[in-house]
Design an enzyme around this catalytic site. Sequence first.
Site, PDB file in Angstrom:
ATOM      1  N   GLU A 215       0.853  -1.187   0.000  1.00  0.00           N
ATOM      2  CA  GLU A 215       0.000   0.000   0.000  1.00  0.00           C
ATOM      3  C   GLU A 215       0.887   1.234   0.000  1.00  0.00           C
ATOM      4  O   GLU A 215       1.999   1.196   0.556  1.00  0.00           O
ATOM      5  CB  GLU A 215      -0.871   0.035   1.250  1.00  0.00           C
ATOM      6  CG  GLU A 215      -1.825  -1.125   1.373  1.00  0.00           C
ATOM      7  CD  GLU A 215      -2.613  -1.056   2.674  1.00  0.00           C
ATOM      8  OE1 GLU A 215      -3.731  -0.555   2.640  1.00  0.00           O
ATOM      9  OE2 GLU A 215      -2.098  -1.494   3.719  1.00  0.00           O
ATOM     10  N   HIS A 239      -5.954 -11.984   4.826  1.00  0.00           N
ATOM     11  CA  HIS A 239      -5.911 -11.864   3.366  1.00  0.00           C
ATOM     12  C   HIS A 239      -4.780 -12.692   2.739  1.00  0.00           C
ATOM     13  O   HIS A 239      -4.998 -13.459   1.812  1.00  0.00           O
ATOM     14  CB  HIS A 239      -5.725 -10.410   2.939  1.00  0.00           C
ATOM     15  CG  HIS A 239      -6.758  -9.478   3.478  1.00  0.00           C
ATOM     16  ND1 HIS A 239      -8.085  -9.819   3.568  1.00  0.00           N
ATOM     17  CD2 HIS A 239      -6.672  -8.214   3.941  1.00  0.00           C
ATOM     18  CE1 HIS A 239      -8.761  -8.799   4.065  1.00  0.00           C
ATOM     19  NE2 HIS A 239      -7.933  -7.814   4.304  1.00  0.00           N
TER      20      HIS A 239
END
Length: 480
Positions: A215, A239
Amino acid sequence: MVSRVIPVDPFDLVIFGGTGDLARRKIFPGLYRRFVDGQVPDGCRIVGAARSEMDHAAFREFVGAALAEFIGDSQVPDQVAAFLDIIFYCPIDAKGTSGWADLKALMRDGPVRAFYFSVAPALFGDLAERLHDHGIATPESRIVVEKPFGKNLATAKALNATLAAHFNEAQIYRIDHYLGKETVQNLMAVRFANILFEPLWNSQFVDHVQITVSETVGVGGRGGYYDTSGAMRDMVQNHLMQLLCLIAMEPPNKFEPDAVRDEKLKVIRALDPVAASEIVRGQYRGPKGHTYLDEVENPESGTESYIALKVHVSNWRWKGTPFYLRTGKKLRGRASEIAIMFKEPPHSIFGEGEGWKQNVLVIRLQPDEGMNLRVMIKEPGPGGMRLKDVPLDMSFAEALGADVIIPDAYERLIMDVIRGNQTLFMRGDEVEAAWAWTDPIIQGWRARGDMPAGYDPGTSGPEDALMLLHRDGRRWREIA
Ligand code: NAD
């Protein structure tokens, strides 16, 4: 090519936390898009429930404003009006006693009944109990619960037990929105609907696997929460673990919920403990006032905003093929991808030094969902046999044509709840097994007093993470 839309059965969907951030950004816009696509049949009701005192009209305005903000230009006024007609509101405090009778009155006999718990997990038990006690939840009703699903094995078990007191496992849909991404489902199609890859999908032919979720943003306004969690709990335990499972699992005998989830569970149970030397944690630095420590307002914090791990799946298929996982904030680029790095051919007929590069299959989750296979070809021209690696690139958006809109993960998953299909939701034992693997890793670094290394924003993370692969003679793929 226009995608086929199959309407679901009529439903009453209650969204607890209907005024929250997730509801505004994802749930209502997602439902609107399904509505416009014709997937929401006549006779459906969507009820927001939260603590604020509001009537139906005020809540419709609230939802309308959320659509304007998050869907913007692609709104169609008539469709928005028709969508808002099926929206209702019920003021309810999850811990209180009022409002439940009104909610019950809004529910009808006949439609599928689903309750989306888009609230803090501390409220899940209260909601489950009250839905049950007020006779609102039926044996066929479904509940959808958001992450985080526990902070460790003990809290996950407690949460599972709380829900199990009022709902059976077939009624519980634990969302991991990564599983709703089109590419993630495509991963299963690529593996199990083609003969091409599966024979190579093992340690004999796969050198290693890299899973990256990077990110560019920092912790932002979530600093308080994030600092109690960190990258391991916030991203890896759920995830990245789910992606690892889908790559490593054995073929299920059917694409059915328990067949798929049984195979994923076996992968989690086959994970080795991770040695301290195979973990790298980092915290972003940056200009004064913008470091991780500043943003979480905790100068002593030992929480990681970056983590890289070398993970071993101890079974016949994967023995000897490491899975390198990494995820972090404030990195050079925003990307989620899985890269299957294949081994060298056993013998080169072209001799040494001809520029051979390993075949790589990259499955991109974002941006631009798609796949890329790097293969070796002859470099064009008369200059002899020189090899060159070229990408066979497939962007799903391009390959499928402009008419196909790749649905947001939440849209897909909410429709699956209504259909009663749990394949893309985590089962309770899966979540517990993931925590059982995660807990000792976290306890280990705490016991050793390990602190995260600093890294500069806009880089690919701490130096030590490069070393994690360098010392194995490998290198991370570039974060673009
Ligand atoms: P939020 O704080 O923006 O909203 C919380 C909602 O819960 C509000 O509607 C609030 O009115 C309601 N609420 C709070 N206390 C209540 C009570 N006692 N009774 C009834 N309603 C109450 O939170 P959010 O960001 O929308 O997140 C909701 C859930 O989804 C959380 O569990 C969060 O961890 C999870 N989640 C959120 C995101 C996201 O992108 N926002 C992503 C993944 C998971």
